[in-house]
Design an enzyme around this catalytic site. Structure first.
Site, PDB file in Angstrom:
ATOM      1  N   SER A 199     -26.254  -6.107  38.591  1.00 40.39           N
ATOM      2  CA  SER A 199     -26.103  -7.420  39.527  1.00 40.39           C
ATOM      3  C   SER A 199     -27.387  -8.367  39.588  1.00 40.39           C
ATOM      4  O   SER A 199     -27.849  -8.402  38.656  1.00 40.39           O
ATOM      5  CB  SER A 199     -25.689  -6.786  41.051  1.00 40.39           C
ATOM      6  OG  SER A 199     -25.729  -7.948  41.990  1.00 40.39           O
TER       7      SER A 199
ATOM      8  N   TYR B 123     -30.318  -3.017  48.337  1.00 36.63           N
ATOM      9  CA  TYR B 123     -29.280  -3.314  46.747  1.00 36.63           C
ATOM     10  C   TYR B 123     -29.823  -3.775  46.230  1.00 36.63           C
ATOM     11  O   TYR B 123     -30.036  -3.529  44.886  1.00 36.63           O
ATOM     12  CB  TYR B 123     -27.982  -4.308  47.660  1.00 36.63           C
ATOM     13  CG  TYR B 123     -26.753  -4.023  46.724  1.00 36.63           C
ATOM     14  CD1 TYR B 123     -26.293  -3.499  46.079  1.00 36.63           C
ATOM     15  CD2 TYR B 123     -27.328  -5.652  45.945  1.00 36.63           C
ATOM     16  CE1 TYR B 123     -25.170  -3.572  45.438  1.00 36.63           C
ATOM     17  CE2 TYR B 123     -26.072  -5.938  44.978  1.00 36.63           C
ATOM     18  CZ  TYR B 123     -25.188  -4.738  45.083  1.00 36.63           C
ATOM     19  OH  TYR B 123     -23.929  -5.338  43.920  1.00 36.63           O
TER      20      TYR B 123
HETATM   21  P1  NAI Z   1     -16.018  -0.958  45.287  1.00 40.17           P
HETATM   22  O1  NAI Z   1     -16.647  -0.773  46.690  1.00 40.17           O
HETATM   23  O2  NAI Z   1     -15.106  -1.810  45.347  1.00 40.17           O
HETATM   24  O3  NAI Z   1     -15.892  -0.039  44.464  1.00 40.17           O
HETATM   25  C1  NAI Z   1     -16.790   1.148  44.124  1.00 40.17           C
HETATM   26  C2  NAI Z   1     -16.499   1.563  43.930  1.00 40.17           C
HETATM   27  O4  NAI Z   1     -17.481   2.653  43.837  1.00 40.17           O
HETATM   28  C3  NAI Z   1     -15.469   2.668  44.544  1.00 40.17           C
HETATM   29  O5  NAI Z   1     -14.450   3.311  43.363  1.00 40.17           O
HETATM   30  C4  NAI Z   1     -15.839   3.863  45.627  1.00 40.17           C
HETATM   31  O6  NAI Z   1     -15.595   5.388  46.090  1.00 40.17           O
HETATM   32  C5  NAI Z   1     -17.227   4.920  44.980  1.00 40.17           C
HETATM   33  N1  NAI Z   1     -18.431   4.844  44.891  1.00 40.17           N
HETATM   34  C6  NAI Z   1     -18.829   4.594  45.854  1.00 40.17           C
HETATM   35  N2  NAI Z   1     -19.956   5.901  46.945  1.00 40.17           N
HETATM   36  C7  NAI Z   1     -19.806   6.698  45.822  1.00 40.17           C
HETATM   37  C8  NAI Z   1     -20.222   7.803  45.696  1.00 40.17           C
HETATM   38  N3  NAI Z   1     -21.136   7.791  46.227  1.00 40.17           N
HETATM   39  N4  NAI Z   1     -19.921   8.716  44.770  1.00 40.17           N
HETATM   40  C9  NAI Z   1     -19.095   8.783  44.167  1.00 40.17           C
HETATM   41  N5  NAI Z   1     -18.480   7.107  43.626  1.00 40.17           N
HETATM   42  C10 NAI Z   1     -18.767   6.270  44.750  1.00 40.17           C
HETATM   43  O7  NAI Z   1     -17.185  -1.713  44.703  1.00 40.17           O
HETATM   44  P2  NAI Z   1     -17.257  -2.831  43.618  1.00 40.17           P
HETATM   45  O8  NAI Z   1     -17.410  -4.155  44.202  1.00 40.17           O
HETATM   46  O9  NAI Z   1     -15.833  -2.311  42.625  1.00 40.17           O
HETATM   47  O10 NAI Z   1     -18.180  -2.781  42.790  1.00 40.17           O
HETATM   48  C11 NAI Z   1     -18.787  -1.975  41.620  1.00 40.17           C
HETATM   49  C12 NAI Z   1     -20.020  -2.050  41.057  1.00 40.17           C
HETATM   50  O11 NAI Z   1     -20.069  -3.587  41.047  1.00 40.17           O
HETATM   51  C13 NAI Z   1     -21.105  -1.657  42.077  1.00 40.17           C
HETATM   52  O12 NAI Z   1     -22.281  -0.778  41.110  1.00 40.17           O
HETATM   53  C14 NAI Z   1     -22.370  -3.078  42.695  1.00 40.17           C
HETATM   54  O13 NAI Z   1     -23.049  -3.032  43.265  1.00 40.17           O
HETATM   55  C15 NAI Z   1     -21.182  -3.301  41.396  1.00 40.17           C
HETATM   56  N6  NAI Z   1     -21.465  -5.184  41.818  1.00 40.17           N
HETATM   57  C16 NAI Z   1     -20.067  -5.701  42.086  1.00 40.17           C
HETATM   58  C17 NAI Z   1     -20.366  -7.228  42.374  1.00 40.17           C
HETATM   59  C18 NAI Z   1     -19.414  -7.634  43.345  1.00 40.17           C
HETATM   60  O14 NAI Z   1     -19.282  -8.833  43.999  1.00 40.17           O
HETATM   61  N7  NAI Z   1     -18.525  -6.964  43.403  1.00 40.17           N
HETATM   62  C19 NAI Z   1     -20.830  -8.601  42.522  1.00 40.17           C
HETATM   63  C20 NAI Z   1     -22.391  -7.398  41.688  1.00 40.17           C
HETATM   64  C21 NAI Z   1     -21.814  -5.994  41.207  1.00 40.17           C
END
Ligand code: NAI
Length: 254
Positions: free
Chosen positions: A143, A156
């Site tokens: 990120s 984070y």
């Molecule tokens: P989201 O909340 O939409 O999806 C997260 C996914 O990770 C979901 O499938 C959830 O079930 C899974 N997850 C969460 N905890 C878990 C665990 N303990 N074991 C297995 N699966 C788990 O999040 P998003 O936004 O799609 O983020 C995905 C990645 O991208 C993360 O690493 C986040 O930090 C990173 N990111 C997201 C940004 C954003 O603005 N959405 C910006 C920069 C990075």
């Protein structure tokens, strides 16, 4: 073909929604079979249907990335079915927002446990298999918080800074085994989580948009190109790099 993933086997963590889902479907479109994991099977089954429509195979394995046994189970099941793992997308991530002076130790441990320890453990388990194969690529989703301070997000940001360093160390240690390790660092992407913030806190969303040189949030699909690039032979001489997919967020000075 440089960007072709035909016949490859990719594991995507956190594949049930948001960025992980978009990347999983994108890799399938490029020809890869995909192993989908996150905690909830029902949601993964939906993604699996979408992936199978692309003419490749999907394998659903529920997994909590903070649990080493779950991780090993994913690797074992993936190898049992496909006999190889070519790509790991270490995407699962969470956050908890609070000022640093009030930050709760449980929240700290949860965020570090999933975002940093989970990424390490998954890379380690898959890396052992890739070392046997003498090839593979690992992509850690970081990120902009890994190198710029996001207020209220100390755990984070610390976790993502750790992921950037972990990417470099693994890249160097495993280069002799034919394994490349890279990262993707997005700024704010309109996933379900962020969309809720955007809809409810218009002022915050406007601030984020104004802070982003491209003047908008990113969409999950806009990370597919970076993932295919880093997963494929198109990036065969790149390792230890975290690619910014951030609309110019980290380029901005004043
Ligand atoms: P989201 O909340 O939409 O999806 C997260 C996914 O990770 C979901 O499938 C959830 O079930 C899974 N997850 C969460 N905890 C878990 C665990 N303990 N074991 C297995 N699966 C788990 O999040 P998003 O936004 O799609 O983020 C995905 C990645 O991208 C993360 O690493 C986040 O930090 C990173 N990111 C997201 C940004 C954003 O603005 N959405 C910006 C920069 C990075």
């Amino acid at each position: 073909m440089l960007f072709d993933l035909t016949g490859k086997v990719s594991i995507v963590t956190g594949a049930s929604k948001g960025i992980g889902k978009a990347i999983a479907v994108g890799l399938a479109e490029a020809g890869s079979h995909v192993v989908l994991c996150s905690r909830t099977k029902v949601e993964l089954d939906e993604v699996a249907k979408e992936i199978e429509q692309k003419g490749v195979e999907a394998l659903v394995i529920p997994c909590d990335v903070s649990n080493p046994k779950d991780i090993q189970n994913v690797v074992d099941e993936a190898v049992k079915k496909f006999h190889q793992i070519d790509v790991l997308i270490n995407n699962a991530g969470i956050t908890a927002k609070r000022p640093a002076e009030e930050y709760d130790l449980n929240d700290w441990n949860k965020v570090i446990g999933v975002n940093l320890t989970g990424v390490f453990l998954f890379a380690q388990a898959v890396g052992r298999q890739m070392i046997k194969q003498k090839k593979g690529t690992i992509i850690n989703v970081s990120s902009v918080g890994g190198e710029t301070a996001l207020t209220g997000s100390i755990a984070y940001c610390a976790s993502k800074g750790g992921v950037n360093m972990l990417t470099k160390v693994l890249a160097v240690e495993w280069a002799p085994h034919g394994i490349r390790v890279n990262g993707i660092a997005p700024a704010y992407i309109e996933t379900p989580l962020v969309k809720a913030i955007k809809d409810q806190r218009t002022e915050f969303a406007q601030k984020v948009e104004a802070r982003t040189p491209l003047n908008r949030l990113g969409m999950p699909d806009e990370l597919i190109g970076s993932a295919i690039f880093l997963a494929s032979d198109a990036s065969s001489y790149i390792t230890g790099e975290t690619l910014k997919a951030d609309g110019g967020w980290t380029a901005l000075g004043l």
